[in-house]
Each structure stands twice: as structure tokens, then as C-alpha cells.
Design a protein around this motif. Sequence first.
Motif, PDB file in Angstrom:
ATOM      1  N   TYR B  52      -4.040 -13.296  -8.305  1.00  0.00           N
ATOM      2  CA  TYR B  52      -3.781 -14.392  -7.374  1.00  0.00           C
ATOM      3  C   TYR B  52      -2.998 -13.881  -6.185  1.00  0.00           C
ATOM      4  CZ  TYR B  52      -1.506 -18.605  -5.566  1.00  0.00           C
ATOM      5  OH  TYR B  52      -1.031 -19.598  -4.755  1.00  0.00           O
ATOM      6  N   ASP B  53      -3.238 -14.441  -5.039  1.00  0.00           N
ATOM      7  CA  ASP B  53      -2.545 -14.122  -3.786  1.00  0.00           C
ATOM      8  C   ASP B  53      -2.965 -12.762  -3.225  1.00  0.00           C
ATOM      9  OD1 ASP B  53      -1.018 -15.083  -1.819  1.00  0.00           O
ATOM     10  OD2 ASP B  53       0.934 -14.752  -2.773  1.00  0.00           O
ATOM     11  N   ASP B  54      -3.795 -12.796  -2.202  1.00  0.00           N
ATOM     12  CA  ASP B  54      -4.314 -11.575  -1.592  1.00  0.00           C
ATOM     13  C   ASP B  54      -3.210 -10.750  -0.951  1.00  0.00           C
ATOM     14  OD1 ASP B  54      -6.686 -12.553  -2.294  1.00  0.00           O
ATOM     15  OD2 ASP B  54      -7.382 -13.060  -0.274  1.00  0.00           O
ATOM     16  N   ILE B  55      -3.420  -9.451  -0.949  1.00  0.00           N
ATOM     17  CA  ILE B  55      -2.535  -8.551  -0.224  1.00  0.00           C
ATOM     18  C   ILE B  55      -3.413  -7.548   0.501  1.00  0.00           C
ATOM     19  CG2 ILE B  55      -2.218  -7.021  -2.222  1.00  0.00           C
ATOM     20  CD1 ILE B  55       0.677  -6.638  -1.255  1.00  0.00           C
ATOM     21  N   LYS B  56      -2.913  -7.043   1.642  1.00  0.00           N
ATOM     22  CA  LYS B  56      -3.691  -6.064   2.402  1.00  0.00           C
ATOM     23  C   LYS B  56      -3.967  -4.847   1.534  1.00  0.00           C
ATOM     24  CE  LYS B  56      -1.981  -6.588   7.123  1.00  0.00           C
ATOM     25  NZ  LYS B  56      -1.065  -5.934   8.065  1.00  0.00           N
ATOM     26  N   PRO B  57      -5.191  -4.341   1.533  1.00  0.00           N
ATOM     27  CA  PRO B  57      -5.494  -3.159   0.724  1.00  0.00           C
ATOM     28  C   PRO B  57      -4.590  -1.982   1.074  1.00  0.00           C
ATOM     29  CG  PRO B  57      -7.519  -4.170   1.462  1.00  0.00           C
ATOM     30  CD  PRO B  57      -6.402  -4.916   2.129  1.00  0.00           C
ATOM     31  N   ALA B  58      -4.170  -1.873   2.341  1.00  0.00           N
ATOM     32  CA  ALA B  58      -3.332  -0.741   2.736  1.00  0.00           C
ATOM     33  C   ALA B  58      -1.964  -0.768   2.066  1.00  0.00           C
ATOM     34  CB  ALA B  58      -3.153  -0.754   4.254  1.00  0.00           C
ATOM     35  N   ARG B  59      -1.572  -1.918   1.534  1.00  0.00           N
ATOM     36  CA  ARG B  59      -0.247  -2.048   0.929  1.00  0.00           C
ATOM     37  C   ARG B  59      -0.265  -1.720  -0.564  1.00  0.00           C
ATOM     38  NH1 ARG B  59       1.910  -6.512   4.308  1.00  0.00           N
ATOM     39  NH2 ARG B  59       2.271  -5.411   6.249  1.00  0.00           N
ATOM     40  N   ARG B  60      -1.447  -1.446  -1.106  1.00  0.00           N
ATOM     41  CA  ARG B  60      -1.525  -1.110  -2.522  1.00  0.00           C
ATOM     42  C   ARG B  60      -2.092   0.296  -2.677  1.00  0.00           C
ATOM     43  NH1 ARG B  60       1.704  -4.176  -3.735  1.00  0.00           N
ATOM     44  NH2 ARG B  60       1.615  -6.003  -5.041  1.00  0.00           N
ATOM     45  N   ARG B  61      -1.799   0.917  -3.820  1.00  0.00           N
ATOM     46  CA  ARG B  61      -2.345   2.249  -4.046  1.00  0.00           C
ATOM     47  C   ARG B  61      -3.834   2.157  -4.312  1.00  0.00           C
ATOM     48  NH1 ARG B  61       2.798   4.202  -7.402  1.00  0.00           N
ATOM     49  NH2 ARG B  61       4.121   4.450  -5.574  1.00  0.00           N
ATOM     50  N   LYS B  62      -4.510   3.301  -4.089  1.00  0.00           N
ATOM     51  CA  LYS B  62      -5.963   3.295  -4.168  1.00  0.00           C
ATOM     52  C   LYS B  62      -6.503   2.832  -5.525  1.00  0.00           C
ATOM     53  CE  LYS B  62      -7.565   6.073  -0.382  1.00  0.00           C
ATOM     54  NZ  LYS B  62      -8.208   7.315   0.030  1.00  0.00           N
ATOM     55  N   PRO B  63      -5.894   3.242  -6.654  1.00  0.00           N
ATOM     56  CA  PRO B  63      -6.445   2.758  -7.936  1.00  0.00           C
ATOM     57  C   PRO B  63      -6.468   1.236  -8.019  1.00  0.00           C
ATOM     58  CG  PRO B  63      -4.908   4.537  -8.310  1.00  0.00           C
ATOM     59  CD  PRO B  63      -4.800   4.189  -6.857  1.00  0.00           C
ATOM     60  N   ALA B  64      -5.414   0.582  -7.487  1.00  0.00           N
ATOM     61  CA  ALA B  64      -5.357  -0.883  -7.525  1.00  0.00           C
ATOM     62  C   ALA B  64      -6.411  -1.485  -6.612  1.00  0.00           C
ATOM     63  CB  ALA B  64      -3.966  -1.361  -7.111  1.00  0.00           C
ATOM     64  N   VAL B  65      -6.639  -0.812  -5.466  1.00  0.00           N
ATOM     65  CA  VAL B  65      -7.649  -1.303  -4.523  1.00  0.00           C
ATOM     66  C   VAL B  65      -9.031  -1.189  -5.164  1.00  0.00           C
ATOM     67  CG1 VAL B  65      -8.678  -0.984  -2.243  1.00  0.00           C
ATOM     68  CG2 VAL B  65      -6.227  -0.655  -2.551  1.00  0.00           C
ATOM     69  N   GLY B  66      -9.277  -0.027  -5.811  1.00  0.00           N
ATOM     70  CA  GLY B  66     -10.565   0.183  -6.458  1.00  0.00           C
ATOM     71  C   GLY B  66     -10.781  -0.789  -7.603  1.00  0.00           C
ATOM     72  N   HIS B  67      -9.715  -1.058  -8.349  1.00  0.00           N
ATOM     73  CA  HIS B  67      -9.788  -1.996  -9.481  1.00  0.00           C
ATOM     74  C   HIS B  67     -10.193  -3.380  -8.986  1.00  0.00           C
ATOM     75  CE1 HIS B  67      -8.786  -3.626 -13.380  1.00  0.00           C
ATOM     76  NE2 HIS B  67      -7.991  -4.531 -12.818  1.00  0.00           N
ATOM     77  N   ALA B  68      -9.578  -3.796  -7.886  1.00  0.00           N
ATOM     78  CA  ALA B  68      -9.915  -5.111  -7.330  1.00  0.00           C
ATOM     79  C   ALA B  68     -11.321  -5.098  -6.752  1.00  0.00           C
ATOM     80  CB  ALA B  68      -8.906  -5.492  -6.251  1.00  0.00           C
ATOM     81  N   HIS B  69     -11.690  -3.952  -6.188  1.00  0.00           N
ATOM     82  CA  HIS B  69     -13.013  -3.834  -5.574  1.00  0.00           C
ATOM     83  C   HIS B  69     -14.112  -4.060  -6.603  1.00  0.00           C
ATOM     84  CE1 HIS B  69     -15.791  -2.702  -2.462  1.00  0.00           C
ATOM     85  NE2 HIS B  69     -16.392  -1.870  -3.296  1.00  0.00           N
ATOM     86  N   LYS B  70     -13.876  -3.590  -7.834  1.00  0.00           N
ATOM     87  CA  LYS B  70     -14.856  -3.796  -8.907  1.00  0.00           C
ATOM     88  C   LYS B  70     -15.085  -5.282  -9.149  1.00  0.00           C
ATOM     89  CE  LYS B  70     -14.169   0.242 -11.788  1.00  0.00           C
ATOM     90  NZ  LYS B  70     -13.500   0.632 -13.031  1.00  0.00           N
ATOM     91  N   GLY B  71     -14.026  -6.047  -8.960  1.00  0.00           N
ATOM     92  CA  GLY B  71     -14.164  -7.493  -9.103  1.00  0.00           C
ATOM     93  C   GLY B  71     -14.643  -8.152  -7.814  1.00  0.00           C
ATOM     94  N   GLY B  72     -14.978  -7.332  -6.834  1.00  0.00           N
ATOM     95  CA  GLY B  72     -15.528  -7.843  -5.589  1.00  0.00           C
ATOM     96  C   GLY B  72     -14.501  -8.544  -4.718  1.00  0.00           C
ATOM     97  N   THR B  73     -13.235  -8.075  -4.764  1.00  0.00           N
ATOM     98  CA  THR B  73     -12.194  -8.761  -3.989  1.00  0.00           C
ATOM     99  C   THR B  73     -11.156  -7.756  -3.502  1.00  0.00           C
ATOM    100  OG1 THR B  73     -10.532 -10.496  -4.099  1.00  0.00           O
ATOM    101  CG2 THR B  73     -10.971  -9.312  -6.126  1.00  0.00           C
ATOM    102  N   VAL B  74     -10.136  -8.263  -2.807  1.00  0.00           N
ATOM    103  CA  VAL B  74      -9.047  -7.409  -2.330  1.00  0.00           C
ATOM    104  C   VAL B  74      -7.932  -7.426  -3.369  1.00  0.00           C
ATOM    105  CG1 VAL B  74      -9.555  -7.735   0.101  1.00  0.00           C
ATOM    106  CG2 VAL B  74      -8.058  -9.335  -1.054  1.00  0.00           C
ATOM    107  N   PRO B  75      -7.007  -6.463  -3.302  1.00  0.00           N
ATOM    108  CA  PRO B  75      -5.930  -6.451  -4.298  1.00  0.00           C
ATOM    109  C   PRO B  75      -5.091  -7.723  -4.262  1.00  0.00           C
ATOM    110  CG  PRO B  75      -5.763  -4.562  -2.819  1.00  0.00           C
ATOM    111  CD  PRO B  75      -6.936  -5.328  -2.393  1.00  0.00           C
ATOM    112  N   LYS B  76      -4.467  -8.007  -5.387  1.00  0.00           N
ATOM    113  CA  LYS B  76      -3.702  -9.243  -5.526  1.00  0.00           C
ATOM    114  C   LYS B  76      -2.243  -8.917  -5.803  1.00  0.00           C
ATOM    115  CE  LYS B  76      -7.538 -11.614  -5.444  1.00  0.00           C
ATOM    116  NZ  LYS B  76      -7.865 -12.498  -4.339  1.00  0.00           N
ATOM    117  N   ARG B  77      -1.382  -9.824  -5.362  1.00  0.00           N
ATOM    118  CA  ARG B  77       0.052  -9.641  -5.607  1.00  0.00           C
ATOM    119  C   ARG B  77       0.415  -9.914  -7.053  1.00  0.00           C
ATOM    120  NH1 ARG B  77       3.357  -9.433  -1.043  1.00  0.00           N
ATOM    121  NH2 ARG B  77       2.213  -9.976   0.825  1.00  0.00           N
ATOM    122  N   PHE B  78      -0.234 -10.912  -7.625  1.00  0.00           N
ATOM    123  CA  PHE B  78       0.183 -11.407  -8.944  1.00  0.00           C
ATOM    124  C   PHE B  78      -1.005 -11.290  -9.887  1.00  0.00           C
ATOM    125  CE2 PHE B  78       1.551 -15.278 -11.544  1.00  0.00           C
ATOM    126  CZ  PHE B  78       2.537 -14.578 -12.210  1.00  0.00           C
TER     127      PHE B  78
END
Lengths: 122, 215
Positions: B52-78
Motif C-alpha cells: 500500500y502507498d506508492d513510492i518512487k522506484p528511485a527511493r527503493r533498492r533494486k530488489p524491491a523495485v523488481g519484486h513490485a514489478h513482478k506484481g505489475g506495480t511500483v514499490p510500496k511503502r507499507f
Amino acid sequence: MKTAFLDAVESKDVKKSIPHFEIGDIVEVHCLIKEGNKERVQKFEGTVIARKGRGMNEMFTVRRIIGSEGVERIFPLHSPNVVDIRPVRSGKTRRAKLYFLRERTGKGVRLAQRHSDHTVSK
Amino acid sequence: MPMILGKKVGMTRIYDASGKMIPVTVIQAGPCSVLQVKTVENDGYNAVQLGYDDIKPARRRKPAVGHAHKGGTVPKRFVREMRLPAGAELPYQIGDSVTVSSFADIKLVDIIGMSKGKGFAGPMKRHGFGGFPASHGTERKHRAPGSQAGVAANAGRSGGPKKGKRMGGQMGNVRVTTRNHPLVSIDGQNHLLVVKGPVPGPPDGYCIVRCSKKV
């Protein structure tokens, strides 16, 4: 944004139109009373000595002397049980809270009538 | 057993049909993305991971960005998991969106949040101790905790006070669950859940809303 969400929740219960009345006015509050299955409207007439809170949370205090005893009732402005608020007489006052009326009795509790656009008479 | 992540908006009051005032807390819940579906075969247990709650991909590490990408979305704060019993049918697929509409038939909810931090609090505030008299000869001990292990019942092993002896310390900022809040209304348009009573945490604090476990 935050208040917008709260407004969205409150909007269902906030009254669309509220009669204009000010601090110091004498008003007649029509209050819905439920006794068992019966409903009736009770009237309470007195001076508005305070309004506090904002929006959905606004409350107003009405004071009157019954017998020789001061009685104050606090009503939620937006409660569905407050059916009607009828201004009876306007009162001229220079402060927002008329708590000094609590120390007064007899003729002292009277306020001068306000002569302005929204002066009301019975 | 639906669950959703959200943010506390604040408290207000509304009236029910009989004109009774109800204190309510407004929670903005969802829409949450399903970031991962865990299964017994793969992970040893069944769960659905919600974000829940989007965060800029640049603010998260790449593994978290990739993990969210698999779900077809941007990384989340919560990000939290919704545990499901073994053998349960998985209600969501990866990439699904969870909204407040999943609470349509629910009457009671539990809410989990981080309580407001009170810092290092003394025993009077933290545990409701009585303190000492203001006068009658009390000096510099008005809010003191009293003796720690003066009697055998309070003494632990090796001479120290018993474990769990109530003293001053950090108060608040812990995970708190409040149970069985009646769910008053749902606003699907604004993604709001309105529940009766206060919930843990400050406004804008994250919280988890789930169907009541113990009714």
C-alpha cells in the motif's frame, strides 16, 4: 486531502441549512424526545451563551432560568434530534462566550436587543 | 478472511438512524496491490503479500523495485502479508488489486497499528502507579516507583528483581491490536472504511484492517 475525506464521511449527516443565530440571541430549540415508541418535540427556550467546535462537531449552549435555578443545555448543532432552532430575539453582545451570565440573576441576565439586518422578532 | 492495508485519516462523529451519536475513525484503505502469493509448495505456508502507498522506484533498492514489478506495480511503502490457513483457496492472484469492497459483508473488524510513542515514561504514567504523597515529609520521591524487590514475592533468581517487574521505560510506539470495531460504512469511491471507536496510532499512521478473528 485529509479533511476532504472526513468531510466525505460527515457530508451524509451534516445539516444543509442551519438557521442563523448568534451568541446572545434567545432561541427556541425543538428537540426530538423518544419515550418508548412515542416521539414528541420538546421546546427549550433560552439565551445562546456559547458556540464551540467546527463543522460536524459544533455544539451550542443554551441557558435559561427555570424557577430560580439556572439551567444550561448543550446541543449538537447537527444532531437529527435537534429538529429546529428558532430565533426569538436577538441579543447585543461584545464577547463570544457569555459565561458571565452565570453569575447574574433577575434583570441582570437581559441583553440589549441587536438592531441589524438579521434582527428577528417573534 | 479479508484484510487490507490503510492509513488512519482521523476521527469524527456521525449519527445513526435513531439519532444516536457514534464516534468513528476514518481509515483510507487500499487500493492495495498483491505483490506476491505464497503457497505451501513454494514457501511452506499460504499467504498473500499486499502493498500500500506508492513510492518512487528511485527511493527503493533494486530488489524491491523488481519484486513490485513482478506484481505489475511500483514499490510500496507499507507491505504486509495476509496469512491464510494451509489448504485454503488463494483468494487473489499476483497483480490483483484489493479494495474496500472486499469488506462489503463484514460487520466487525480488528485494527492493527503502531501506537503513539510516549517516550521514556515513568511508572505512574506507564503502569498507573500511585506515586507518593505531595507532602507529609516526602522529599524528591513524589513519582518514584517504590521498592523493586524488597519482599520475596518480588525477588527473582540471583537476587535481582523479577522479570517483568513494572518500571519506567519506553511507552507506546508498539504494535497494538484493537478488536471488534463495528464497521459503520464503506466509501468505495474514496476508498474509506469508517469504523466505530478509536484505533491505535496517529493520523496518517499505517494500519492493518482485517475481519475480526474473535467475535
